[in-house]
Design an enzyme around this catalytic site. Structure first.
Site, PDB file in Angstrom:
ATOM      1  N   ARG A  10      29.554  58.516 -28.957  1.00 27.23           N
ATOM      2  CA  ARG A  10      29.671  59.860 -29.529  1.00 27.23           C
ATOM      3  C   ARG A  10      30.614  60.732 -28.701  1.00 27.23           C
ATOM      4  O   ARG A  10      30.598  60.687 -27.472  1.00 27.23           O
ATOM      5  CB  ARG A  10      28.310  60.571 -29.577  1.00 27.23           C
ATOM      6  CG  ARG A  10      28.378  61.967 -30.180  1.00 27.23           C
ATOM      7  CD  ARG A  10      27.030  62.676 -30.137  1.00 27.23           C
ATOM      8  NE  ARG A  10      26.641  63.001 -28.778  1.00 27.23           N
ATOM      9  CZ  ARG A  10      27.101  64.048 -28.072  1.00 27.23           C
ATOM     10  NH1 ARG A  10      27.993  64.867 -28.619  1.00 27.23           N
ATOM     11  NH2 ARG A  10      26.689  64.259 -26.840  1.00 27.23           N
ATOM     12  N   VAL A  11      31.444  61.498 -29.400  1.00 30.54           N
ATOM     13  CA  VAL A  11      32.213  62.575 -28.776  1.00 30.54           C
ATOM     14  C   VAL A  11      31.849  63.852 -29.525  1.00 30.54           C
ATOM     15  O   VAL A  11      31.371  63.811 -30.654  1.00 30.54           O
ATOM     16  CB  VAL A  11      33.736  62.324 -28.834  1.00 30.54           C
ATOM     17  CG1 VAL A  11      34.132  61.185 -27.919  1.00 30.54           C
ATOM     18  CG2 VAL A  11      34.193  62.056 -30.266  1.00 30.54           C
ATOM     19  N   SER A  12      32.066  64.992 -28.877  1.00 34.56           N
ATOM     20  CA  SER A  12      31.593  66.257 -29.444  1.00 34.56           C
ATOM     21  C   SER A  12      32.468  66.829 -30.545  1.00 34.56           C
ATOM     22  O   SER A  12      32.017  67.643 -31.340  1.00 34.56           O
ATOM     23  CB  SER A  12      31.432  67.298 -28.319  1.00 34.56           C
ATOM     24  OG  SER A  12      30.460  66.867 -27.392  1.00 34.56           O
ATOM     25  N   SER A  13      33.734  66.423 -30.599  1.00 38.18           N
ATOM     26  CA  SER A  13      34.624  66.972 -31.625  1.00 38.18           C
ATOM     27  C   SER A  13      35.714  65.965 -31.984  1.00 38.18           C
ATOM     28  O   SER A  13      35.920  64.972 -31.274  1.00 38.18           O
ATOM     29  CB  SER A  13      35.274  68.264 -31.130  1.00 38.18           C
ATOM     30  OG  SER A  13      36.229  67.981 -30.120  1.00 38.18           O
ATOM     31  N   GLN A  16      38.475  64.969 -29.445  1.00 40.35           N
ATOM     32  CA  GLN A  16      38.188  64.044 -28.360  1.00 40.35           C
ATOM     33  C   GLN A  16      38.219  62.612 -28.877  1.00 40.35           C
ATOM     34  O   GLN A  16      38.083  62.370 -30.076  1.00 40.35           O
ATOM     35  CB  GLN A  16      36.812  64.355 -27.753  1.00 40.35           C
ATOM     36  CG  GLN A  16      36.714  65.761 -27.160  1.00 40.35           C
ATOM     37  CD  GLN A  16      35.298  66.105 -26.751  1.00 40.35           C
ATOM     38  OE1 GLN A  16      34.354  65.916 -27.490  1.00 40.35           O
ATOM     39  NE2 GLN A  16      35.155  66.603 -25.530  1.00 40.35           N
TER      40      GLN A  16
END
Length: 200
Positions: A10-13, A16
């Site tokens: 997972r990345v936040s946005s 990324q």
């Protein structure tokens, strides 16, 4: 029913990417998967909620008994609320599904691993709260200094570090004047006034 190892990334946005996570995860698969089927689940979304498309698919597979282990690069990839992570740990332990966090050295198959996981979940939640408080404090300082959020240059925010704030507050208690505070922290006098106002 054939089971698989779930690799969660997972990345936040969308700005990324997962390049920093994937090499370690691929090395883990090579070293420890042992021929078991591996499936990758991905999200580009904040960890503040557990309701994410990739995670929802993974959790559905967990509930269906299709997952033997969940592997992540770091625990904060799963989420950033202590309650959400603790509930997840309990579910995985109850279903006898292992959780491995490569960077944290967590392995839920051991008592020590479960203890470490719960401690780290609390730390992750704490760091998230502190991060939110810093953003709010920074906005308050910018507003008090008469600046719009974004600073003098578009897209640039007024930056005051925790160390600068601590120094200003300490010097205030010691009776120092604003000029001395500005000199000690490298900030302007208006910013020093803004910090004092924000933390009054």
């Amino acid at each position: 029913m054939p089971q698989h190892i779930a690799i969660y990334v997972r990345v936040s946005s969308k700005k990324q990417d997962t390049k920093s996570q994937e090499p370690d995860l691929k090395q883990w698969v090579t070293a420890f998967a042992g021929g078991v089927l591996v499936k990758w689940y991905r999200d580009q979304q904040s960890g503040k909620t557990m309701n994410r498309p990739g995670w929802n698919r993974l959790e559905a597979a967990v509930d269906a008994g299709k997952v033997s282990a969940v592997v992540v690069w770091r625990l904060d990839r799963l989420g950033r609320t202590a309650s959400g992570l603790t509930a997840l740990f309990d579910k995985l332990v109850t279903r006898r599904i292992n959780l491995v966090s490569i960077k944290d050295g967590v392995d839920l198959s051991t008592p020590a691993g479960r203890l470490i996981a719960n401690v780290l979940a609390s730390v992750a939640a704490y760091e998230n709260e502190v991060r939110a408080e810093r953003i709010i404090a920074g906005q308050a300082v910018a507003k008090a200094a008469g600046k719009t959020w974004g600073g003098s240059v578009k897209g640039r925010q007024l930056k005051v570090t925790d160390e600068q704030i601590a120094t200003i507050r300490r010097m205030q208690q010691e009776g120092a004047n604003k000029t001395a505070m500005a000199r000690a922290t490298g900030l302007s006098r208006p910013t020093v006034y803004a910090v004092l106002h924000a933390y009054a």
